[in-house]
Design a protein around this motif. Structure first.
Motif, PDB file in Angstrom:
ATOM      1  N   SER A  12       0.834  -1.208   0.000  1.00 36.37           N
ATOM      2  CA  SER A  12       0.000   0.000   0.000  1.00 36.37           C
ATOM      3  C   SER A  12       0.866   1.254   0.000  1.00 36.37           C
ATOM      4  CB  SER A  12      -0.883   0.026   1.250  1.00 36.37           C
ATOM      5  OG  SER A  12      -1.725  -1.089   1.274  1.00 36.37           O
ATOM      6  N   LEU A  13       0.391   2.259  -0.689  1.00 40.33           N
ATOM      7  CA  LEU A  13       1.071   3.552  -0.730  1.00 40.33           C
ATOM      8  C   LEU A  13       0.984   4.206   0.649  1.00 40.33           C
ATOM      9  CD1 LEU A  13       2.440   5.748  -2.509  1.00 40.33           C
ATOM     10  CD2 LEU A  13       0.149   6.663  -2.907  1.00 40.33           C
ATOM     11  N   VAL A  14       2.163   4.559   1.207  1.00 37.67           N
ATOM     12  CA  VAL A  14       2.187   5.187   2.534  1.00 37.67           C
ATOM     13  C   VAL A  14       2.871   6.545   2.531  1.00 37.67           C
ATOM     14  CG1 VAL A  14       2.106   2.979   3.759  1.00 37.67           C
ATOM     15  CG2 VAL A  14       4.331   4.034   3.260  1.00 37.67           C
ATOM     16  N   TRP A  15       3.527   6.901   1.423  1.00 31.40           N
ATOM     17  CA  TRP A  15       4.264   8.166   1.380  1.00 31.40           C
ATOM     18  C   TRP A  15       4.459   8.578  -0.072  1.00 31.40           C
ATOM     19  CZ3 TRP A  15       8.567  10.290  -0.753  1.00 31.40           C
ATOM     20  CH2 TRP A  15       9.092  11.430  -0.156  1.00 31.40           C
ATOM     21  N   SER A  16       4.380   9.863  -0.338  1.00 29.39           N
ATOM     22  CA  SER A  16       4.762  10.397  -1.646  1.00 29.39           C
ATOM     23  C   SER A  16       5.319  11.780  -1.438  1.00 29.39           C
ATOM     24  CB  SER A  16       3.583  10.413  -2.621  1.00 29.39           C
ATOM     25  OG  SER A  16       2.631  11.375  -2.230  1.00 29.39           O
ATOM     26  N   GLY A  17       6.230  12.162  -2.315  1.00 27.63           N
ATOM     27  CA  GLY A  17       6.817  13.487  -2.206  1.00 27.63           C
ATOM     28  C   GLY A  17       7.888  13.701  -3.251  1.00 27.63           C
ATOM     29  N   PRO A  18       8.476  14.892  -3.253  1.00 27.00           N
ATOM     30  CA  PRO A  18       9.532  15.194  -4.215  1.00 27.00           C
ATOM     31  C   PRO A  18      10.691  14.207  -4.075  1.00 27.00           C
ATOM     32  CG  PRO A  18       8.881  17.154  -2.973  1.00 27.00           C
ATOM     33  CD  PRO A  18       8.204  15.989  -2.334  1.00 27.00           C
ATOM     34  N   ARG A  49      13.347  13.483   3.967  1.00 22.33           N
ATOM     35  CA  ARG A  49      13.487  14.885   4.356  1.00 22.33           C
ATOM     36  C   ARG A  49      12.395  15.815   3.812  1.00 22.33           C
ATOM     37  NH1 ARG A  49      18.435  12.841   4.359  1.00 22.33           N
ATOM     38  NH2 ARG A  49      19.892  13.412   5.979  1.00 22.33           N
ATOM     39  N   VAL A  50      11.215  15.283   3.663  1.00 25.81           N
ATOM     40  CA  VAL A  50      10.067  16.102   3.298  1.00 25.81           C
ATOM     41  C   VAL A  50       8.880  15.571   4.086  1.00 25.81           C
ATOM     42  CG1 VAL A  50      10.846  16.766   0.990  1.00 25.81           C
ATOM     43  CG2 VAL A  50       9.505  14.697   1.284  1.00 25.81           C
ATOM     44  N   ASP A  51       7.858  16.376   4.229  1.00 25.32           N
ATOM     45  CA  ASP A  51       6.665  15.934   4.927  1.00 25.32           C
ATOM     46  C   ASP A  51       5.866  14.992   4.044  1.00 25.32           C
ATOM     47  OD1 ASP A  51       7.178  17.484   7.169  1.00 25.32           O
ATOM     48  OD2 ASP A  51       6.171  19.232   6.319  1.00 25.32           O
ATOM     49  N   PRO A  52       5.309  13.929   4.631  1.00 33.95           N
ATOM     50  CA  PRO A  52       4.498  13.011   3.815  1.00 33.95           C
ATOM     51  C   PRO A  52       3.224  13.720   3.351  1.00 33.95           C
ATOM     52  CG  PRO A  52       4.320  12.462   6.139  1.00 33.95           C
ATOM     53  CD  PRO A  52       5.353  13.572   6.027  1.00 33.95           C
ATOM     54  N   THR A  53       2.801  13.369   2.152  1.00 37.10           N
ATOM     55  CA  THR A  53       1.560  13.936   1.627  1.00 37.10           C
ATOM     56  C   THR A  53       0.454  12.900   1.617  1.00 37.10           C
ATOM     57  OG1 THR A  53       2.209  13.413  -0.631  1.00 37.10           O
ATOM     58  CG2 THR A  53       2.771  15.616   0.197  1.00 37.10           C
ATOM     59  N   VAL A  54       0.778  11.723   2.068  1.00 36.52           N
ATOM     60  CA  VAL A  54      -0.218  10.642   2.105  1.00 36.52           C
ATOM     61  C   VAL A  54      -0.513  10.319   3.546  1.00 36.52           C
ATOM     62  CG1 VAL A  54      -0.632   8.218   1.569  1.00 36.52           C
ATOM     63  CG2 VAL A  54       0.533   9.665  -0.054  1.00 36.52           C
ATOM     64  N   VAL A  83       8.413  12.661  -8.644  1.00 35.46           N
ATOM     65  CA  VAL A  83       7.736  12.345  -7.385  1.00 35.46           C
ATOM     66  C   VAL A  83       8.046  10.890  -7.038  1.00 35.46           C
ATOM     67  CG1 VAL A  83       5.487  12.061  -6.249  1.00 35.46           C
ATOM     68  CG2 VAL A  83       5.891  13.996  -7.795  1.00 35.46           C
ATOM     69  N   ARG A  84       8.507  10.678  -5.818  1.00 33.16           N
ATOM     70  CA  ARG A  84       8.765   9.336  -5.309  1.00 33.16           C
ATOM     71  C   ARG A  84       7.542   8.831  -4.568  1.00 33.16           C
ATOM     72  NH1 ARG A  84      12.633   5.672  -6.930  1.00 33.16           N
ATOM     73  NH2 ARG A  84      14.372   6.930  -7.610  1.00 33.16           N
ATOM     74  N   LEU A  85       7.302   7.545  -4.695  1.00 32.98           N
ATOM     75  CA  LEU A  85       6.237   6.874  -3.966  1.00 32.98           C
ATOM     76  C   LEU A  85       6.875   5.789  -3.109  1.00 32.98           C
ATOM     77  CD1 LEU A  85       3.647   6.310  -6.851  1.00 32.98           C
ATOM     78  CD2 LEU A  85       3.824   8.267  -5.289  1.00 32.98           C
ATOM     79  N   VAL A  86       6.347   5.621  -1.914  1.00 31.89           N
ATOM     80  CA  VAL A  86       6.810   4.562  -1.031  1.00 31.89           C
ATOM     81  C   VAL A  86       5.623   3.679  -0.694  1.00 31.89           C
ATOM     82  CG1 VAL A  86       7.778   4.015   1.237  1.00 31.89           C
ATOM     83  CG2 VAL A  86       8.678   5.964  -0.063  1.00 31.89           C
ATOM     84  N   TYR A  87       5.788   2.401  -0.976  1.00 29.36           N
ATOM     85  CA  TYR A  87       4.796   1.388  -0.658  1.00 29.36           C
ATOM     86  C   TYR A  87       5.352   0.511   0.463  1.00 29.36           C
ATOM     87  CZ  TYR A  87       2.110   2.368  -4.892  1.00 29.36           C
ATOM     88  OH  TYR A  87       1.338   2.964  -5.859  1.00 29.36           O
TER      89      TYR A  87
END
Length: 192
Positions: free
Chosen positions: A149-155, A187-192, A165-169
């Motif tokens: 599941s997608l838990v994080w995305s950001g620059p 080093r960025v705030d999560p958007t998900v 944009v990177r996605l972390v599953y």
């Protein structure tokens, strides 16, 4: 715990890399087609692929690493896939990269599912992460079909493309410690 240096899936032989795999691994990692979504990751010289092979010994020393994938009837290496602990992260990194001649056959998903089995056997408390670019739709589908599941995305810091944009599953809901580690790593705030 199972010895995962050699594993099988329905159509793949998955084996810990050895020195004799260097040429095949380089062919795959040097192919610009393998790096359409992240050209700066391409191995432009054999030394870079040798570093990947050398790192494999460290990863396997932690109990698990990336496999060389061959079709079940043998033959050359057609991919590299598996789970490894990279840079002492608190998660397994799920990796899959296949030769362009075999893409579209579902090998990445087949190897990813086996890698998840291995990671859950070796250290079930360590989450499995797939780290990929948003534009890489095939990789996203593989992670999702593997049940992640997608838990994080950001620059994507450090990417030559400033709009990347990177996605972390993850294979599970992240706890507070993993969320903090993700925030620290990227080093960025999560958007998900």
């Amino acid at each position: 715990m199972t010895d995962w240096t050699h594993a099988r899936s329905e159509r793949l032989r998955l084996d810990r890399p050895v020195a004799g795999d260097l040429a095949d691994l380089h062919r795959i990692h040097a192919d610009p087609d393998s790096w359409t979504h992240f050209p700066q990751g391409r191995h432009v010289d054999l030394a870079r692929t040798q570093q990947t092979l050398d790192r494999s010994d460290v990863e396997w020393g932690r109990g698990l690493g990336y496999w060389c994938a061959r079709e079940s009837d043998g033959g050359p290496v057609v991919g590299m896939a598996g789970c490894a602990v990279v840079d002492d992260a608190p998660w397994w990194n799920l990796y899959y990269r296949f030769d362009s001649s075999v893409r579209g056959r579902g090998y990445a998903l087949e190897a990813a599912l086996r890698a998840l089995d291995a990671a859950h056997d070796v250290d079930p408390d360590r989450p499995v992460m797939a780290y990929l670019l948003e534009v890489n739709v095939a990789s996203r589908r593989t992670a999702e079909k593997a049940g992640m599941s997608l838990v994080w995305s950001g620059p994507d810091a450090g990417n030559d493309d400033p709009d990347a944009v990177r996605l972390v599953y993850l294979d599970r809901e992240p706890d507070d410690a993993i969320r903090t580690a993700l925030d620290d790593r990227f080093r960025v705030d999560p958007t998900v």
